[in-house]
Design an enzyme around this catalytic site. Sequence first.
Site, PDB file in Angstrom:
ATOM      1  N   SER A 115      -8.973 -17.812   1.607  1.00 56.05           N
ATOM      2  CA  SER A 115      -8.217 -17.787   2.858  1.00 56.05           C
ATOM      3  C   SER A 115      -7.087 -18.815   2.847  1.00 56.05           C
ATOM      4  O   SER A 115      -7.242 -19.912   2.298  1.00 56.05           O
ATOM      5  CB  SER A 115      -9.163 -18.091   4.022  1.00 56.05           C
ATOM      6  OG  SER A 115      -8.436 -18.325   5.212  1.00 56.05           O
ATOM      7  N   TYR A 138      -1.267 -15.863   5.410  1.00 55.09           N
ATOM      8  CA  TYR A 138      -0.693 -15.745   6.748  1.00 55.09           C
ATOM      9  C   TYR A 138       0.762 -16.160   6.641  1.00 55.09           C
ATOM     10  O   TYR A 138       1.079 -17.136   5.946  1.00 55.09           O
ATOM     11  CB  TYR A 138      -1.399 -16.674   7.745  1.00 55.09           C
ATOM     12  CG  TYR A 138      -2.730 -16.162   8.230  1.00 55.09           C
ATOM     13  CD1 TYR A 138      -2.815 -14.995   8.990  1.00 55.09           C
ATOM     14  CD2 TYR A 138      -3.906 -16.859   7.954  1.00 55.09           C
ATOM     15  CE1 TYR A 138      -4.041 -14.520   9.442  1.00 55.09           C
ATOM     16  CE2 TYR A 138      -5.133 -16.400   8.412  1.00 55.09           C
ATOM     17  CZ  TYR A 138      -5.186 -15.230   9.157  1.00 55.09           C
ATOM     18  OH  TYR A 138      -6.396 -14.773   9.614  1.00 55.09           O
ATOM     19  N   THR A 164      -2.262 -10.611   5.331  1.00 56.27           N
ATOM     20  CA  THR A 164      -2.896 -10.202   6.594  1.00 56.27           C
ATOM     21  C   THR A 164      -1.811  -9.782   7.579  1.00 56.27           C
ATOM     22  O   THR A 164      -0.909 -10.567   7.886  1.00 56.27           O
ATOM     23  CB  THR A 164      -3.743 -11.353   7.171  1.00 56.27           C
ATOM     24  OG1 THR A 164      -4.815 -11.623   6.262  1.00 56.27           O
ATOM     25  CG2 THR A 164      -4.331 -10.983   8.525  1.00 56.27           C
ATOM     26  N   LYS A 239      -3.443  -6.090   4.141  1.00 57.16           N
ATOM     27  CA  LYS A 239      -4.785  -6.182   4.736  1.00 57.16           C
ATOM     28  C   LYS A 239      -4.706  -6.041   6.251  1.00 57.16           C
ATOM     29  O   LYS A 239      -4.095  -6.876   6.920  1.00 57.16           O
ATOM     30  CB  LYS A 239      -5.410  -7.524   4.350  1.00 57.16           C
ATOM     31  CG  LYS A 239      -6.792  -7.778   4.952  1.00 57.16           C
ATOM     32  CD  LYS A 239      -7.313  -9.144   4.526  1.00 57.16           C
ATOM     33  CE  LYS A 239      -8.699  -9.425   5.041  1.00 57.16           C
ATOM     34  NZ  LYS A 239      -8.705  -9.737   6.480  1.00 57.16           N
ATOM     35  N   HIS A 263     -10.214  -7.034  10.728  1.00 59.20           N
ATOM     36  CA  HIS A 263     -10.332  -8.487  10.799  1.00 59.20           C
ATOM     37  C   HIS A 263     -11.734  -8.884  11.281  1.00 59.20           C
ATOM     38  O   HIS A 263     -11.886  -9.809  12.084  1.00 59.20           O
ATOM     39  CB  HIS A 263      -9.253  -9.044  11.748  1.00 59.20           C
ATOM     40  CG  HIS A 263      -8.783 -10.435  11.399  1.00 59.20           C
ATOM     41  ND1 HIS A 263      -7.500 -10.711  11.015  1.00 59.20           N
ATOM     42  CD2 HIS A 263      -9.435 -11.623  11.376  1.00 59.20           C
ATOM     43  CE1 HIS A 263      -7.383 -12.021  10.796  1.00 59.20           C
ATOM     44  NE2 HIS A 263      -8.552 -12.590  11.004  1.00 59.20           N
TER      45      HIS A 263
END
Length: 378
Positions: A115, A138, A164, A239, A263
């Site tokens: 992440s 992100y 994402t 994603k 998510h």
Amino acid sequence: MFLQLNIKMGSITNVSEYESIAKEKLPKMVYDYYASGAEDQWTLSENRNAFSRILFRPRILIDVSKIDISTTVLGFKISMPIMIAPTAMQKMAHPEGEYATARAASAAGTIMTLSSWATSSVEEVASTGPGIRFFQLYVYKDRNVVAQLVRRAERAGFKAIALTVDTPRLGRRESDIKNRFVLPPHLTLKNFEGLNLGTMDKANDSGLASYVAGQIDRTLSWKDVQWLQTITSLPILVKGVLTAEDARIAVQAGAAGIIVSNHGARQLDYVPATIMALEEVVKATQGRIPVFLDGGVRRGTDVFKALALGASGIFIGRPVVFSLASEGEAGVRNVLQMLREEFELTMALSGCRSLKEITRDHIVTEWDAPRALPAPRL
């Protein structure tokens, strides 16, 4: 209590059992952050329940003495189509956090996705040793931060970017609001430490929601997917796709693959379970790029169902943090091993010896047309 937990650990027979152990061990704020979904949490339960409405059509009397569950993802050979999804702030679950998860994934011969909001940096995770790793991204308002992060992931040997795309704003997670969730003070978002973006301020509601509102770019659009391809040669997985329309655009935009994801039901409540959205997305891509799934996978049977509906593989999220909280690296290894064994057994009992033998005919869903019955003899 320690004795009680030990007894429980010794008798763990499936992935879901780790959740109650994690709930006992973790502070309420941390457990709730990992466990909860958005708003009414309808999608959270639907992610699981939808799997239970898909049934098998097993084929019998097939020699299943040898079964091969290995596969290839973006050209990388892995031991099974079960990979690790990006989950944030793993050191809240266990002091070794992402280090332990990276070692467990590597030992299992599968892919870990780190992440952006990890409590260990890309360099630290790379230092755990060899392994195929993807980096979840992100997009921050400051694009220099993004470019720097992508370069660091590349240099650290990460093999793909999972972008994402479902989080222009953070979903409303009411337990985080009630608990006034904030990253514990001894931890930082390690990838952003040097950029003064590594800490989270206390807020009147969710500290993470405030952080996202301040830092994450709401203007993110398809042109940014193309921009990303100009700053990195790594393949980009999109994603957070749930519709055929977006799947078609993702192909046109040069995505290397799609992850069908809601998510973990933490963003928009009342979207369908990912297993319900999967087939629509697979059909729309027309085999041009691989499609993966995350959300609600807790059994080997779930993995088989996803592959039968056209997924090239699946990612697990919560089972990783719950097993990590329970038993550290050994817990994550155990989760991967249990899913592997269950999946292999499902294949054997369905009459499939390799992933390519898993077909749509091996399952029946509620949206299938009724099968024609043989005409009765007069």
